[in-house]
Design an enzyme around this catalytic site. Structure first.
Site, mmCIF file in Angstrom:
data_model
loop_
_atom_site.group_PDB
_atom_site.id
_atom_site.type_symbol
_atom_site.label_atom_id
_atom_site.label_comp_id
_atom_site.label_asym_id
_atom_site.label_seq_id
_atom_site.Cartn_x
_atom_site.Cartn_y
_atom_site.Cartn_z
ATOM 1 N N LYS A 1 -1.918 14.179 14.811
ATOM 2 C CA LYS A 1 -2.341 13.919 13.742
ATOM 3 C C LYS A 1 -3.833 14.914 13.372
ATOM 4 O O LYS A 1 -3.723 15.504 13.020
ATOM 5 C CB LYS A 1 -1.737 12.370 12.638
ATOM 6 C CG LYS A 1 -0.675 11.958 12.401
ATOM 7 C CD LYS A 1 0.417 13.152 11.529
ATOM 8 C CE LYS A 1 1.405 12.629 10.769
ATOM 9 N NZ LYS A 1 2.407 13.711 10.242
ATOM 10 N N SER B 1 -3.326 13.011 9.067
ATOM 11 C CA SER B 1 -3.288 11.444 8.273
ATOM 12 C C SER B 1 -4.465 10.414 9.187
ATOM 13 O O SER B 1 -5.448 11.337 9.069
ATOM 14 C CB SER B 1 -1.972 9.946 9.350
ATOM 15 O OG SER B 1 -2.879 8.981 9.559
ATOM 16 N N TYR C 1 0.618 8.487 17.981
ATOM 17 C CA TYR C 1 -0.050 9.120 16.638
ATOM 18 C C TYR C 1 -1.131 9.093 16.100
ATOM 19 O O TYR C 1 -1.398 10.723 15.477
ATOM 20 C CB TYR C 1 0.360 7.849 15.676
ATOM 21 C CG TYR C 1 1.104 8.136 14.034
ATOM 22 C CD1 TYR C 1 2.184 8.797 13.386
ATOM 23 C CD2 TYR C 1 -0.316 7.626 13.552
ATOM 24 C CE1 TYR C 1 2.135 9.449 12.587
ATOM 25 C CE2 TYR C 1 -0.123 7.948 12.058
ATOM 26 C CZ TYR C 1 0.546 8.968 11.154
ATOM 27 O OH TYR C 1 0.806 9.249 10.517
#
Length: 254
Positions: free
Chosen positions: A161, A143, A157
């Site tokens: 990633k 991402s 998060y």
């Protein structure tokens, strides 16, 4: 161990959103697709949909954060078909938002497990069967948050990633001698249930996101599925250790 003719694709988190479109596209490409998820009713429905379109598909329900469940199920799939040709580690997610000061260790571990441990567990279990595959490859999802570290509350998060970006390259190095490729895609803002809450509560904010994308629109699941179809194909047989941005130029800003 039986040998079944044709190509075999395993797609985790494939009962909806991008994952289902990826499974559908690979099925259209001629793969027998094995869908994974944790919602068994949805899994059964998705298999019905694909079968009605002439696609060979089945569903295995297991949690990708559970090491034992991942290992046993991927092994069952590999032994049933005699090989795995492509593993798409699609399962993952934001997991919620938390600033570091208030972040619990359980939340930290859950997000890391969902996005990074899951890739490790599934890839490790699939490798013996990918070695028997045709043009075998692993395809992961990173991402923009892996580079930007995410927005407020999404720091873990982003960290997870970034880990997916690194493990993709590490897998590519580790598996090159077997002819197994490893690549990643980095979807931008894709119109899926991932954004359902903000779409429902703040539609004007959701619509405005397109203003920050060079091509002037949000992505669709099919946009991601098409790139994964390419990465799994022989046309991409000399591509490994790469991450492809699928964001309409969003990563550059405008």
């Amino acid at each position: 161990m039986s040998k079944i003719e044709g190509k075999i694709a395993v797609v985790t988190g494939a009962t909806g959103g991008i994952g289902f479109e990826v499974a559908k596209r690979l099925g259209e490409d001629g793969y027998t697709v094995v869908l994974n998820g944790i919602e068994d009713d949805a899994g059964a429905e998705r298999v019905k949909e694909l079968t009605a379109q002439g696609i060979k598909a089945e569903y295995y329900g297991f949690d990708v954060t559970n090491e034992e469940a991942v290992t046993s199920n991927i092994t069952k799939i590999g032994e049933k078909y005699g090989k795995i040709d492509v593993l798409v580690n699609n399962a993952g997610g934001l997991g919620g938002r938390s600033r570091f000061e208030e972040m619990t260790t359980d939340f930290y571990r859950f997000v890391m497990a969902l996005n990074l441990d899951s890739v490790f567990f599934a890839s490790r279990a699939a490798i013996p069967f990918l070695k028997k595959g045709e043009n075998p490859s692993i395809i992961n999802y990173t991402s923009n948050a892996g580079w930007t570290a995410g927005g407020p509350g999404a720091g873990i998060y982003g960290t997870s990633k970034a880990g997916v970006h690194a493990i993709t390259r590490a897998l590519a190095k580790d598996l090159a001698e077997y002819g197994i490729r490893a690549n990643a895609v980095s979807p931008g803002t894709i119109d899926t249930p991932f954004h359902a809450q903000i779409k429902a509560t703040k539609p004007e904010v959701f619509a405005s996101w397109a203003n920050n994308i060079m091509l002037g629109r949000l992505g669709q699941p099919e946009d991601v599925a098409g790139v994964i179809s390419f990465l799994a194909s022989k046309d991409a047989s000399f591509i490994t250790a790469e991450t492809i941005q699928i964001g309409g130029g969003q990563a550059l800003g405008i």
